[in-house]
Write a protein that holds these residues in place. Structure first.
Motif, PDB file in Angstrom:
ATOM      1  N   ASN A   2     -36.308 -49.587  27.889  1.00 44.12           N
ATOM      2  CA  ASN A   2     -35.745 -50.360  28.998  1.00 44.12           C
ATOM      3  C   ASN A   2     -35.703 -51.853  28.662  1.00 44.12           C
ATOM      4  OD1 ASN A   2     -35.403 -48.096  30.662  1.00 44.12           O
ATOM      5  ND2 ASN A   2     -37.573 -48.130  31.191  1.00 44.12           N
ATOM      6  N   TYR A   3     -34.953 -52.211  27.637  1.00 45.48           N
ATOM      7  CA  TYR A   3     -34.775 -53.609  27.271  1.00 45.48           C
ATOM      8  C   TYR A   3     -33.602 -54.161  28.059  1.00 45.48           C
ATOM      9  CZ  TYR A   3     -38.044 -53.311  23.336  1.00 45.48           C
ATOM     10  OH  TYR A   3     -39.167 -53.173  22.562  1.00 45.48           O
ATOM     11  N   ILE A   4     -33.907 -54.969  29.059  1.00 48.78           N
ATOM     12  CA  ILE A   4     -32.842 -55.518  29.892  1.00 48.78           C
ATOM     13  C   ILE A   4     -31.982 -56.501  29.098  1.00 48.78           C
ATOM     14  CG2 ILE A   4     -34.206 -57.443  30.805  1.00 48.78           C
ATOM     15  CD1 ILE A   4     -31.691 -55.222  32.746  1.00 48.78           C
ATOM     16  N   HIS A   7     -29.170 -54.710  27.638  1.00 50.74           N
ATOM     17  CA  HIS A   7     -28.212 -54.432  28.699  1.00 50.74           C
ATOM     18  C   HIS A   7     -27.311 -55.645  28.930  1.00 50.74           C
ATOM     19  CE1 HIS A   7     -27.289 -51.272  31.490  1.00 50.74           C
ATOM     20  NE2 HIS A   7     -27.238 -52.101  32.504  1.00 50.74           N
ATOM     21  N   SER A  57     -34.251 -44.803  20.014  1.00 41.74           N
ATOM     22  CA  SER A  57     -34.206 -43.586  20.829  1.00 41.74           C
ATOM     23  C   SER A  57     -34.844 -42.405  20.120  1.00 41.74           C
ATOM     24  CB  SER A  57     -32.763 -43.260  21.212  1.00 41.74           C
ATOM     25  OG  SER A  57     -32.017 -42.872  20.069  1.00 41.74           O
ATOM     26  N   ILE A 263     -33.951 -58.600  36.705  1.00 44.05           N
ATOM     27  CA  ILE A 263     -32.757 -57.753  36.761  1.00 44.05           C
ATOM     28  C   ILE A 263     -31.791 -58.350  37.768  1.00 44.05           C
ATOM     29  CG2 ILE A 263     -31.873 -55.454  37.296  1.00 44.05           C
ATOM     30  CD1 ILE A 263     -34.526 -54.295  36.462  1.00 44.05           C
ATOM     31  N   LYS A 268     -26.221 -56.681  35.404  1.00 45.06           N
ATOM     32  CA  LYS A 268     -26.579 -55.271  35.232  1.00 45.06           C
ATOM     33  C   LYS A 268     -25.359 -54.379  35.411  1.00 45.06           C
ATOM     34  CE  LYS A 268     -29.690 -51.613  36.781  1.00 45.06           C
ATOM     35  NZ  LYS A 268     -28.604 -50.616  36.798  1.00 45.06           N
ATOM     36  N   ASP A 272     -23.730 -51.950  32.686  1.00 42.92           N
ATOM     37  CA  ASP A 272     -23.477 -50.532  32.942  1.00 42.92           C
ATOM     38  C   ASP A 272     -22.033 -50.156  32.628  1.00 42.92           C
ATOM     39  OD1 ASP A 272     -26.057 -50.015  33.798  1.00 42.92           O
ATOM     40  OD2 ASP A 272     -25.606 -50.369  35.911  1.00 42.92           O
TER      41      ASP A 272
END
Length: 348
Positions: A2-4, A7, A57, A263, A268, A272
């Motif tokens: 979960n590396y923002i 993102h 991953s 976040i 975000k 996405d």
């Protein structure tokens, strides 16, 4: 996982590509001015991110080769095939709306199969959905990386490094002139290795605000200077744009490891929808350019600035709508059906 920062970097990379491509419809409506060429480096950021994410991953969970390939195909193929099919239908029934596409059955088949094939329009190794050239490299990287999963974890970095170095080295030594061989031996493959290396190194060290900020700033400066550097020094793309991209990615990750990032809703959402935006922006740009030519707005500086802003906003809207209405529901359905099928497979 979960590396923002990753993102957010996806959103930045997609915006860079879109803004870079606005130059094409601008030229068609009369603009002959300067356009920042370094923006094409968004693609190189995507490649580095891909190497980072894929390596991380498989390190964070036990995954077989077939499971790895299935996951990657589920993520990449459905939306790409949907947008490609849309272009194929337009090319068949209303070709006057596509200025840079010529229908050719072999070209279309190669596009669906992620294989390099010269475009009948200009001879370049672009699929019918032009941004798909990067996905062809993604698939080549996935194919090589998946085979490394047969090895023990401690050998995977070495194995994938050997493959991603050997192919470009072969291209330098042999200098092939057959298009598929040129594709397979491109030095741009080394940008995936940058991402793998970043994941391997950062998994063993803590964050650093100073080092992260320095790398991020230096990478951005090198990006902006790349058009001027290219005028004086003949550098391969993986050096000219790949190295700054790797610096930006590693800098952002070091900063995040030193301090958690908030976040923010809009970045975000753009992160996405970055894949949908990347695949659909060319269609939106083409449509906006043709629409603008039919409207009495002229080609003055103010008109071109308004066109650029509206086109960017339209591209963002198109990407977000495609993500919300097509990509996200489709991915959710695929994940749900995959999860439901596993117990049945186990019981069998």
């Amino acid at each position: 996982m979960n590396y923002i920062s990753i993102h957010y970097l996806r959103a930045v990379a997609a915006l860079m590509v879109v803004f870079c491509q606005i130059e094409i419809p601008l030229a068609r409506i009369g603009d002959q001015g300067f356009w920042p060429g370094f923006l094409e480096g968004g693609v190189d950021i995507f490649f580095v991110i891909s190497g980072f994410v894929i390596f991380l991953s498989i390190q964070s969970r036990s995954m077989g080769v077939l499971d790895f390939y299935k996951r990657r195909l589920m993520r990449i193929v459905p939306l790409y095939w949907i947008v490609t099919t849309f272009l194929v239908l337009v090319a068949i029934f209303t070709p006057q709306f596509l200025k840079s596409i010529r229908f050719d059955a072999m070209h279309v088949a190669a596009s669906y199969a992620f294989l390099p094939y010269p475009s009948p329009a200009d001879g370049l190794l672009y699929p019918i959905l032009a941004p798909g050239w990067t996905l062809n490299y993604e698939m080549l990287f996935y194919a090589a990386f998946g085979l490394c999963l047969f090895l023990l974890p401690r050998w995977r970095v070495l194995a994938v490094s050997a493959v991603l170095i050997a192919l470009p080295l072969l291209g330098i030594l042999v200098r092939p002139d057959w298009p598929p061989a040129i594709f397979l031996t491109s030095s741009i493959l080394l940008e995936f290795l940058f991402g793998v290396g970043i994941a391997w190194v950062l998994s063993k060290r803590a964050g650093s605000r100073k080092a992260g900020a320095s790398l991020l700033f230096a990478g951005m400066m090198l990006f902006m200077a790349s058009p001027f550097i290219a005028q004086h020094v003949d550098l391969l793309r993986f050096i000219l744009l790949g190295v700054p991209a790797a610096m930006i990615v590693s800098g952002a990750l070091l900063l995040e490891k030193a301090r958690a990032l908030p976040i923010w809703p809009l970045p975000k959402l753009l992160g996405d929808s970055s894949y949908a935006l990347y695949l659909t922006h060319g269609i939106v740009l083409s449509a906006m350019g043709q629409l603008w030519l039919r409207l009495p707005f002229g080609s003055g500086g103010l008109s071109l600035a308004v066109f650029s802003i509206l086109t960017l906003l339209a591209s963002l809207l198109g990407g977000i709508v495609t993500y919300r209405l097509v990509d996200e529901p489709l991915q959710n359905w695929l994940r749900a059906n995959t999860a439901r099928s596993r117990p049945a497979q186990l019981s069998a």
